[in-house]
Design an enzyme around this catalytic site. Structure first.
Site, PDB file in Angstrom:
ATOM      1  N   TYR A 146      -7.742  -4.954  -6.269  1.00 54.90           N
ATOM      2  CA  TYR A 146      -7.469  -4.151  -5.461  1.00 54.90           C
ATOM      3  C   TYR A 146      -7.441  -2.625  -5.726  1.00 54.90           C
ATOM      4  O   TYR A 146      -8.120  -1.678  -5.126  1.00 54.90           O
ATOM      5  CB  TYR A 146      -5.825  -4.390  -4.962  1.00 54.90           C
ATOM      6  N   ASP A 147      -7.159  -2.358  -6.984  1.00 59.82           N
ATOM      7  CA  ASP A 147      -6.825  -0.957  -7.478  1.00 59.82           C
ATOM      8  C   ASP A 147      -8.422  -0.472  -7.801  1.00 59.82           C
ATOM      9  O   ASP A 147      -8.628   0.694  -7.250  1.00 59.82           O
ATOM     10  CB  ASP A 147      -6.132  -0.747  -8.872  1.00 59.82           C
ATOM     11  N   GLU A 148      -9.120  -1.036  -8.293  1.00 58.95           N
ATOM     12  CA  GLU A 148     -10.705  -0.756  -8.526  1.00 58.95           C
ATOM     13  C   GLU A 148     -11.348  -0.537  -7.249  1.00 58.95           C
ATOM     14  O   GLU A 148     -12.343   0.107  -6.861  1.00 58.95           O
ATOM     15  CB  GLU A 148     -11.172  -1.628  -9.604  1.00 58.95           C
ATOM     16  N   LYS A 161     -10.437   0.011  -4.253  1.00 63.65           N
ATOM     17  CA  LYS A 161     -10.065   1.311  -3.388  1.00 63.65           C
ATOM     18  C   LYS A 161     -10.417   2.380  -4.418  1.00 63.65           C
ATOM     19  O   LYS A 161     -10.776   3.429  -3.736  1.00 63.65           O
ATOM     20  CB  LYS A 161      -8.471   1.211  -3.439  1.00 63.65           C
ATOM     21  N   ASN A 192       4.017   3.435  -0.635  1.00 61.08           N
ATOM     22  CA  ASN A 192       5.015   2.356  -0.271  1.00 61.08           C
ATOM     23  C   ASN A 192       5.347   2.687   1.387  1.00 61.08           C
ATOM     24  O   ASN A 192       6.033   3.399   1.418  1.00 61.08           O
ATOM     25  CB  ASN A 192       6.054   2.293  -1.119  1.00 61.08           C
ATOM     26  N   VAL A 238      11.228  -4.103   0.473  1.00 59.31           N
ATOM     27  CA  VAL A 238      12.314  -3.929   1.719  1.00 59.31           C
ATOM     28  C   VAL A 238      12.095  -5.441   2.603  1.00 59.31           C
ATOM     29  O   VAL A 238      13.213  -5.772   3.014  1.00 59.31           O
ATOM     30  CB  VAL A 238      11.596  -2.815   2.431  1.00 59.31           C
ATOM     31  N   THR A 246      13.886   3.291  -9.495  1.00 58.77           N
ATOM     32  CA  THR A 246      13.613   3.816  -8.197  1.00 58.77           C
ATOM     33  C   THR A 246      12.180   3.600  -7.445  1.00 58.77           C
ATOM     34  O   THR A 246      11.466   3.492  -8.283  1.00 58.77           O
ATOM     35  CB  THR A 246      14.003   5.376  -8.377  1.00 58.77           C
TER      36      THR A 246
END
Ligand SMILES: NC(=O)c1ccc[n+]([C@@H]2O[C@H](COP(=O)([O-])OP(=O)(O)OC[C@H]3O[C@@H](n4cnc5c(N)ncnc54)[C@H](O)[C@@H]3O)[C@@H](O)[C@H]2O)c1
Length: 319
Positions: free
Chosen positions: A151-153, A155, A180, A194, A216
């Site tokens: 996914y990361d690469e 994108k 997010n 969520v 957080t």
């Protein structure tokens, strides 16, 4: 800026039957555009767009963006790609193909048509960031060989392709780095915090908080996100991005759990679980560029957005 360019355009939305895509299609139709929605329904569904199917200026096509597509449009929003780890890790090779071949196919189409094209990129291009909050200039810290890399690469490579088409072919591009986002039509079982908390609260099950719950996260309501996306697409041609769009307001996981319990009126208790090893303490967008260049900032408070999302989950899964 939104509103300056004339409407009634013919717009292609890939991934249009997904969570964000279906909201985008709605907003484009509402302002008078003609919408061609393309989706292979891997994580999206026809129920997400069922209310649009009878509209005369809406068309849905089942198609996989890893294959070439021939349609005539003025603008392209490229959203097709599974977005949550459970979905994109299901078939990692297909995930990379969707990002990379999908980008090549859509950029080729945009080049042939001389159409503006927007890429739904992600905050995940920053990887496990060493800089907080993340400005667009930060190049990121990404593992190229891990289970999230598809996914990361994928994108990141899509962003590269967008900028090469821009430099090499003068294509008008817009690259948006989405943080997010939550709201109605989110997937109930995508492992995101969520949707997890809301489903647990509505079922009366314990709400599982990892570690002490002091880590957080920031959450952008979908209407705000789509507003930013439309503004970016309609912005001056010189604005290519990448531009962060997200909500910089930070909430601890414990605060989120408490708000969900209060808004659902659930009797669920909070249950602490061991913290996963790669759980970041903090993730937050720097949106100075979006404010300065697009006049955009989020407007929907978490409490209101959560209330609308809970209503939607109740309607879809508990009636
Ligand atoms: N939701 C978020 O918080 C978030 C954050 C960062 C980036 N994004 C990006 O925004 C985009 C939309 O995300 P979403 O949350 O709506 O996810 P989603 O899974 O609901 O939507 C993705 C859509 O793309 C479709 N799709 C997947 N592979 C396809 C293919 N090969 N051909 C055609 N269609 C295909 C799916 O069926 C689905 O309808 C994605 O590109 C995602 O990476 C989302």
């Amino acid at each position: 800026m939104a509103g300056i360019r004339s409407y009634n355009r013919r717009v292609l939305v890939t991934g249009g039957a997904g969570f964000l895509g279906s909201h985008l299609c709605e907003r484009l139709l509402a302002r008078g555009d003609e919408v061609v929605c393309v989706d292979n329904y891997f994580t999206g569904s026809r129920t997400n767009i069922a209310h649009l199917l009878n509209k005369p200026n809406f068309e849905a096509i089942r198609h996989d963006v890893t294959f070439p597509l021939y349609v005539e449009v003025d603008e392209i929003y490229n959203l097709a790609c599974p977005a949550s780890p459970v979905h994109y890790q299901h078939d990692p090779v297909q995930t990379t193909k969707t990002s990379v071949h999908g980008a090549i196919n859509m950029l080729g189409l945009a080049k042939r048509l001389n159409a503006r094209i927007l890429q739904a990129s992600t905050s995940e291009v920053y990887g496990d960031p060493a800089v907080h909050p993340q400005p667009e200039e930060y190049w990121g810290n990404v593992n190229p060989i891990g289970p999230r890399s598809c996914y990361d690469e994928g994108k990141r490579c899509a962003e590269t392709l967008f900028f090469d088409y821009h430099r090499q072919h003068r294509l008008a591009i817009k690259v948006m780095r989405i943080f997010n986002t939550y709201g109605p039509r989110m997937h109930p079982n995508d492992g995101r915090v969520v949707s997890n908390f809301i489903m647990q609260a509505l079922r009366g099950e314990p709400i599982t908080v990892y570690g002490d719950g002091a880590q957080t996260r920031s959450f952008c309501y979908v209407d705000d996100l789509i507003d930013g996306m439309l503004r970016l697409m309609d912005s001056d041609a010189a604005i290519t991005g990448p531009i962060n769009i997200g909500n910089p307001g930070e909430f601890t996981m414990l605060e989120l759990a408490e708000q969900v319990i209060a808004l659902t009126g659930s009797r669920s208790a909070i249950e602490h679980r061991p913290l996963p090893q790669d759980d970041p303490r903090q993730r937050r967008p720097d949106i100075a560029k979006a404010k300065a260049l697009l006049g955009w900032e989020p407007a929907v408070p978490l409490r209101d957005g959560l209330a609308r999302t809970i209503d939607d989950f109740r309607r879809r899964f508990f009636t």
